[in-house]
Design an enzyme around this catalytic site. Structure first.
Site, PDB file in Angstrom:
ATOM      1  N   GLU A   1      -2.244  -7.237   7.547  1.00  0.00           N
ATOM      2  CA  GLU A   1      -1.170  -7.238   8.274  1.00  0.00           C
ATOM      3  C   GLU A   1      -1.015  -7.927   9.712  1.00  0.00           C
ATOM      4  OE1 GLU A   1       2.136  -7.145   8.559  1.00  0.00           O
ATOM      5  OE2 GLU A   1       2.672  -5.095   7.804  1.00  0.00           O
TER       6      GLU A   1
ATOM      7  N   HIS B   1       0.931  -1.074   0.045  1.00  0.00           N
ATOM      8  CA  HIS B   1       0.123   0.092  -0.074  1.00  0.00           C
ATOM      9  C   HIS B   1       0.930   1.125   0.157  1.00  0.00           C
ATOM     10  CE1 HIS B   1       1.018   0.811   4.175  1.00  0.00           C
ATOM     11  NE2 HIS B   1       0.833  -0.651   4.451  1.00  0.00           N
TER      12      HIS B   1
END
Length: 387
Positions: free
Chosen positions: A267, A191
């Site tokens: 994550e 990202h």
């Protein structure tokens, strides 16, 4: 210190249907590879199904029983179903829609490379066949199969006719054989930046879930331009975190695609370390940090996740995406830890290899997956589109 070798199991599995399709059941045994002892049994009546469905259900049950005994074990699966063995080995395509999700589920139990498949004659699969028939008999009587008192004992069984081979390693080489078909390609995108990224603060799935910063949105637009110019991406899959969704949506809009969310790509949960720098963690939690850096099974302070558990859920997500998009190019938008883990698994590298990789914000990696389980790293930390 001498390392402890992982355990080695043999899974024998079978399934049957009286009518094909008809009343069906499966059976599976797990043996200790060194002694041949049966250490676990599983069987179930599954109602109306085909032989092949029952065989796959038996395989899944056997693998799950082995995983329950030791999730780090290596496994040799032995079945008298040529179809299941060849399909799970990657030599035959899985065309039937009933088989595809079952095969995908079987691949999620253990990481790639830890399971090998061997065909055996039916007479050498008597224990699994017996259990499958016991399950079907129980179903006919209106009840479910129950293990006998002696089931899952560690009493040694008769020695096997040949030693257990090591799990087959993916074939190495510069190119995969042509008969394996078109590989599935993951374009792995980290990202764009958030406010925490330049400060190098821990930002996992248990933190504040920050949005992209202005620079992060600029980075997402640059990635979108670059991937649109290449014109190869056919699907977009993203972690559920806000920063990954915003990055994925910027690219998907440019490509005219929809974003599919995959929770396994999120994550790592960094627990009490969320929002802290590495130096701050070193000051506040030195023992926990040292343990975490030394072992893939250690967890950040207050977290429920280790790198080992991350590798498992990331591997499950990978196999689900491959099963859903065989032979296609998929943009996978995720985070530092899952992307490094996917790269590590593709290379067959040890767990501490994740500490030897650099992944910049909005960088691209690429991995290709072949039908035989072989993987090829094609790109790592490419940031050319941001210059």
């Amino acid at each position: 210190m001498i390392g402890v070798s992982p355990r080695r199991f043999i899974v024998e599995a079978d399934g049957g249907s009286r009518g094909n399709p008809g009343p069906a059941g499966y059976g599976a045994v797990v043996r200790d590879a060194d002694t041949g002892a049966i250490i676990a049994e599983a069987a179930e009546f599954i109602g109306h199904a085909t032989n092949n469905v029952a065989e796959y259900r038996g395989l899944i049950a056997g693998l799950r029983a082995a995983h329950g005994l030791d999730p780090d074990a290596s496994v040799d699966v032995r079945m008298d179903s040529k179809l299941v063995v060849e399909q799970m080995s990657g030599r035959w395509k899985i065309k039937h829609p009933d088989m595809q999700p079952l095969a995908a589920e079987a691949r999620t139990v253990f990481p790639r490379g830890r399971v090998a498949y061997t065909w055996i004659p039916r007479e050498r699969n008597k224990d699994a066949d017996r259990l499958a028939n016991e399950a079907m008999d129980a179903g006919r009587a209106g009840r479910q199969w129950e293990p006998r008192a002696a089931a899952a004992s560690a009493v040694p069984a008769a020695p096997l006719e040949e030693p257990l081979p090591e799990p087959a390693a993916p074939r190495a080489g510069w190119a995969a054989p042509a008969d394996l078909g078109t590989p599935t390609t993951f374009v792995l995108l980290r990202h764009g930046e958030t406010a925490l990224t330049p400060q190098k603060r821990f930002s996992g799935s248990g933190g504040t879930d920050p949005e992209l910063s202005e620079k992060g949105r600029w980075q997402a637009d640059r990635v979108a331009e670059a991937l649109a110019a290449r014109g190869t991406v056919q699907a977009v899959v993203s972690s559920p975190m806000r920063r990954t969704r915003e990055t994925a949506e910027a690219v998907a809009r440019r490509l005219g695609l929809e974003v599919r969310i995959e929770d396994g790509l999120r994550e790592l949960d960094f627990g009490a370390w969320e929002g802290l720098t590495f130096g701050e963690v070193q000051q506040q939690y030195p023992d926990d940090l040292n343990a975490w850096l030394a072992s893939s099974k250690a967890k950040p302070t207050g977290s429920s996740e280790s790198f080992a558990s991350l590798a498992h859920r990331t591997g499950v997500a990978r196999d689900k995406i491959i099963a859903r998009h065989p032979g296609r190019t998929v943009l996978v938008v995720s985070h530092v830890s899952p992307i490094k883990t996917l790269v590590r698994l593709a290379l067959g590298a040890p767990p501490d290899a994740v500490y030897r990789m650099e992944l910049s914000a909005a960088s691209l990696c690429a991995v290709q997956y072949y039908a035989d389980g072989n993987a090829s790293l094609r790109l790592l930390n490419d940031t050319g589109h941001l210059r």
